[in-house]
Write a protein that holds these residues in place. Structure first.
Motif, PDB file in Angstrom:
ATOM      1  N   GLY A 382      44.961  74.307 -17.632  1.00  0.00           N
ATOM      2  CA  GLY A 382      43.846  73.288 -17.540  1.00  0.00           C
ATOM      3  C   GLY A 382      43.688  72.661 -16.118  1.00  0.00           C
ATOM      4  O   GLY A 382      44.611  73.029 -15.038  1.00  0.00           O
ATOM      5  N   VAL A 383      42.708  72.354 -15.699  1.00  0.00           N
ATOM      6  CA  VAL A 383      42.349  71.555 -14.480  1.00  0.00           C
ATOM      7  C   VAL A 383      43.491  70.548 -13.947  1.00  0.00           C
ATOM      8  O   VAL A 383      43.872  70.636 -12.753  1.00  0.00           O
ATOM      9  N   ALA A 384      43.869  69.623 -14.962  1.00  0.00           N
ATOM     10  CA  ALA A 384      44.862  68.761 -14.403  1.00  0.00           C
ATOM     11  C   ALA A 384      46.139  69.058 -14.080  1.00  0.00           C
ATOM     12  O   ALA A 384      46.617  68.702 -12.951  1.00  0.00           O
ATOM     13  N   ALA A 385      46.614  70.109 -14.685  1.00  0.00           N
ATOM     14  CA  ALA A 385      47.920  70.766 -14.261  1.00  0.00           C
ATOM     15  C   ALA A 385      47.887  71.372 -12.887  1.00  0.00           C
ATOM     16  O   ALA A 385      48.849  71.356 -12.298  1.00  0.00           O
ATOM     17  N   VAL A 386      46.930  71.992 -12.877  1.00  0.00           N
ATOM     18  CA  VAL A 386      46.606  72.803 -11.524  1.00  0.00           C
ATOM     19  C   VAL A 386      46.549  71.911 -10.367  1.00  0.00           C
ATOM     20  O   VAL A 386      47.115  71.958  -9.303  1.00  0.00           O
ATOM     21  N   VAL A 387      45.617  70.741 -10.379  1.00  0.00           N
ATOM     22  CA  VAL A 387      45.539  69.827  -9.387  1.00  0.00           C
ATOM     23  C   VAL A 387      46.928  69.040  -8.871  1.00  0.00           C
ATOM     24  O   VAL A 387      47.304  68.966  -7.875  1.00  0.00           O
ATOM     25  N   ALA A 388      47.547  68.996 -10.171  1.00  0.00           N
ATOM     26  CA  ALA A 388      48.682  68.160  -9.919  1.00  0.00           C
ATOM     27  C   ALA A 388      49.660  69.169  -9.437  1.00  0.00           C
ATOM     28  O   ALA A 388      50.560  68.699  -8.255  1.00  0.00           O
ATOM     29  N   GLY A 389      49.553  70.554  -9.545  1.00  0.00           N
ATOM     30  CA  GLY A 389      50.572  71.336  -8.805  1.00  0.00           C
ATOM     31  C   GLY A 389      50.241  71.636  -7.257  1.00  0.00           C
ATOM     32  O   GLY A 389      51.068  71.739  -6.583  1.00  0.00           O
ATOM     33  N   ILE A 390      48.920  71.501  -7.057  1.00  0.00           N
ATOM     34  CA  ILE A 390      48.454  71.335  -5.686  1.00  0.00           C
ATOM     35  C   ILE A 390      49.019  70.246  -4.909  1.00  0.00           C
ATOM     36  O   ILE A 390      49.443  70.247  -3.718  1.00  0.00           O
ATOM     37  N   ALA A 391      48.924  69.160  -5.494  1.00  0.00           N
ATOM     38  CA  ALA A 391      49.728  67.820  -5.096  1.00  0.00           C
ATOM     39  C   ALA A 391      51.072  68.001  -4.892  1.00  0.00           C
ATOM     40  O   ALA A 391      51.556  67.536  -3.780  1.00  0.00           O
ATOM     41  N   ALA A 392      51.807  68.716  -5.787  1.00  0.00           N
ATOM     42  CA  ALA A 392      53.013  68.701  -5.515  1.00  0.00           C
ATOM     43  C   ALA A 392      53.496  69.562  -4.485  1.00  0.00           C
ATOM     44  O   ALA A 392      54.459  69.472  -3.614  1.00  0.00           O
ATOM     45  N   LEU A 393      52.774  70.798  -4.104  1.00  0.00           N
ATOM     46  CA  LEU A 393      53.188  71.714  -3.016  1.00  0.00           C
ATOM     47  C   LEU A 393      52.757  70.834  -1.633  1.00  0.00           C
ATOM     48  O   LEU A 393      53.264  71.363  -0.720  1.00  0.00           O
ATOM     49  N   CYS A 394      51.496  70.057  -1.587  1.00  0.00           N
ATOM     50  CA  CYS A 394      51.310  69.220  -0.589  1.00  0.00           C
ATOM     51  C   CYS A 394      52.437  68.369  -0.008  1.00  0.00           C
ATOM     52  O   CYS A 394      52.708  68.128   1.030  1.00  0.00           O
ATOM     53  N   LEU A 396      55.571  68.716  -1.009  1.00  0.00           N
ATOM     54  CA  LEU A 396      56.704  69.521  -0.462  1.00  0.00           C
ATOM     55  C   LEU A 396      56.598  70.032   0.899  1.00  0.00           C
ATOM     56  O   LEU A 396      57.738  69.835   1.565  1.00  0.00           O
ATOM     57  N   LEU A 397      55.426  70.239   1.095  1.00  0.00           N
ATOM     58  CA  LEU A 397      55.481  70.727   2.501  1.00  0.00           C
ATOM     59  C   LEU A 397      55.450  69.639   3.586  1.00  0.00           C
ATOM     60  O   LEU A 397      56.195  69.881   4.476  1.00  0.00           O
ATOM     61  N   THR A 398      54.876  68.454   3.205  1.00  0.00           N
ATOM     62  CA  THR A 398      55.021  67.178   4.089  1.00  0.00           C
ATOM     63  C   THR A 398      56.477  66.951   4.004  1.00  0.00           C
ATOM     64  O   THR A 398      57.021  66.460   5.351  1.00  0.00           O
ATOM     65  N   ALA A 399      57.367  66.936   2.981  1.00  0.00           N
ATOM     66  CA  ALA A 399      58.799  66.616   2.956  1.00  0.00           C
ATOM     67  C   ALA A 399      59.361  67.498   3.875  1.00  0.00           C
ATOM     68  O   ALA A 399      60.319  67.147   4.811  1.00  0.00           O
ATOM     69  N   VAL A 400      59.177  68.801   3.697  1.00  0.00           N
ATOM     70  CA  VAL A 400      59.930  69.891   4.569  1.00  0.00           C
ATOM     71  C   VAL A 400      59.670  69.629   5.991  1.00  0.00           C
ATOM     72  O   VAL A 400      60.571  69.823   6.738  1.00  0.00           O
ATOM     73  N   THR A 401      58.360  69.636   6.281  1.00  0.00           N
ATOM     74  CA  THR A 401      57.980  69.303   7.686  1.00  0.00           C
ATOM     75  C   THR A 401      58.731  67.947   8.426  1.00  0.00           C
ATOM     76  O   THR A 401      59.351  68.005   9.382  1.00  0.00           O
ATOM     77  N   ILE A 402      58.762  66.955   7.476  1.00  0.00           N
ATOM     78  CA  ILE A 402      59.536  65.791   7.870  1.00  0.00           C
ATOM     79  C   ILE A 402      61.188  66.048   8.192  1.00  0.00           C
ATOM     80  O   ILE A 402      61.674  65.432   8.941  1.00  0.00           O
ATOM     81  N   ALA A 403      61.533  66.462   7.229  1.00  0.00           N
ATOM     82  CA  ALA A 403      63.064  66.945   7.163  1.00  0.00           C
ATOM     83  C   ALA A 403      63.454  67.613   8.381  1.00  0.00           C
ATOM     84  O   ALA A 403      64.473  67.623   8.996  1.00  0.00           O
ATOM     85  N   SER A 404      62.507  68.627   8.934  1.00  0.00           N
ATOM     86  CA  SER A 404      62.911  69.496   9.877  1.00  0.00           C
ATOM     87  C   SER A 404      62.608  68.905  11.494  1.00  0.00           C
ATOM     88  O   SER A 404      62.829  69.748  12.215  1.00  0.00           O
TER      89      SER A 404
END
Length: 405
Positions: A382-394, A396-404
């Protein structure tokens, strides 16, 4: 007694308005240079233009014609972006903030509003009369500014007159393109190639003009201006998503998918904002001025992707309330593709001006690829789960960038 002579270029003692200031190149290292109130007002006119082109793209996506709507969106958005670019870089070098400068800026603002009014016709029927007229009005103001700079600033005269001549010649090209299309002399399949050719020539004018002598744009001022326009486009995405919310609520009550997409869309926008402003560009532009063209032109991808993301989020939210012609996969790709483009182009433009980009290329590539793969699961999840997954990936990338860091 004869009153003391007051320099016309000095601020009025009561109003603070500078009636007449000789247009000289502003210093590259001018301290505390920041966006002026006039520049902020100028940017607001682009809110209308961007909202118009985003709304048209959202309509095409919802109707199931997203692919057909992409090219008109990119073409019209180029006109909007290029008009903003031209004003911004000129102002960074020659802003006098006197009466003549303000009035010519108002002319350019009027052109932006005319362009915005012509967006629906351009998107629906490829009728570029309104867009071309608005662009012509903007050019009247900007060419006059460059002519004034050439007359009043001898050191930069050749560069200024090159800018004025190049812009005038290209404007004649745009008008000839429109006339040929109106008379049927330009085949339909040649409209886009001719537009692209003229756009390439437009982008060739600044490098050609500045061969004579480079303009004195301020690196921190330019970085701030680009950051402010990024915020405007993020705000446009919020506005577009809000239109989707309103459309969904008109048809049905609040549902779980509705809440998930609304919250996830906000999270995506917040993560992209965070990533953009993690590495201020002012110092990099100061140290690598020779790469400013690639950095500035590369922002077309950043700005266009943010505008397109707004359209995708609008449709994603709207489809929770009523049926739309677009399939779940198409709706999810309308969100995923802009996010991926933003992430990749952001890394590329920052890599041009900094020795070591904060975001690692492997992390960016992995996140962008995962975002593009998620819509494949839209028919099952469904659309909701995919958009939520995209948000989670963004996130995660932000957190990894800050941590590094």
């Amino acid at each position: 007694m004869t009153p003391p002579h007051r320099d016309a270029s000095a601020p009025h003692p009561d109003s603070g308005i500078r009636i007449r200031v000789r247009m000289r190149a502003r210093p590259i290292d001018e301290p505390h240079r920041a966006a002026s109130p006039l520049e902020l007002l100028f940017d607001l006119t682009f809110v209308v233009a961007v909202a118009a082109v985003t709304g048209e793209l959202a309509h095409e996506i919802a109707a199931g014609h997203g692919g057909a709507g992409v090219v008109p969106f990119l073409l019209v958005f180029f006109a909007i972006w290029w008009a903003w670019m031209n004003f911004t870089w000129f102002a960074s070098s020659y802003d006098t903030d006197d009466v003549a400068y303000r009035l010519l800026t108002m002319v350019q603002m009027a052109g932006v509003l005319v362009l915005a009014a012509g967006v629906p016709a351009a998107a629906d029927h490829e009728d570029l009369r309104g867009v071309t007229l608005g662009y012509f009005i903007m050019r009247i103001g900007l060419v006059t500014q460059w002519v004034r700079a050439g007359i009043e600033n001898p050191d930069g005269r050749r560069t200024a007159f090159r800018y004025a001549a190049g812009m005038t010649a290209l404007q004649a090209g745009w008008l000839l393109r429109l006339l040929a299309a109106e008379l049927g002399a330009l085949p339909a399949d040649a409209h886009v190639p001719v537009f692209v050719a003229l756009a390439v020539l437009e982008m060739a004018v600044p490098p050609w003009a500045e061969r004579a002598a480079p303009t004195t744009w301020h690196p921190h001022h330019i970085a701030e201006r680009y950051g402010l326009f990024t915020i405007i486009l993020l705000g446009e995405s919020v506005l577009a998503a809000t239109r989707g919310v309103a459309g969904a609520l008109e048809e049905s009550a609040v549902s779980s998918p509705f809440l998930v997409i609304a919250v996830s869309g906000l999270v995506v926008l917040f993560a992209l904002w965070w990533l953009y402003f993690l590495a201020p560009a002012g110092a990099g532009l100061r140290d690598r001025r020779h790469r400013s063209y690639l950095w500035g032109y590369g922002h077309y991808g950043i700005f266009a992707s943010l505008a397109a993301l707004g359209a995708g989020l609008e449709v994603a939210v709207e489809q929770t309330g009523h049926h739309v012609a677009a399939s779940p996969a198409v709706i999810c790709y309308a969100v995923a593709v802009p996010v991926s483009v933003f992430l990749v182009v952001l890394w590329l433009v920052h890599a041009l001006i900094v020795a070591a980009p904060l975001t690692r290329p492997g992390a960016v590539a992995g996140c962008a690829a995962a975002v593009l793969l998620l819509p494949l699961a839209a028919p099952q999840l469904g659309v909701a789960a995919v958009v939520a997954g995209i948000a989670a990936l963004c996130v995660l990338l932000t957190a990894v960038t800050i941590a590094s860091r």
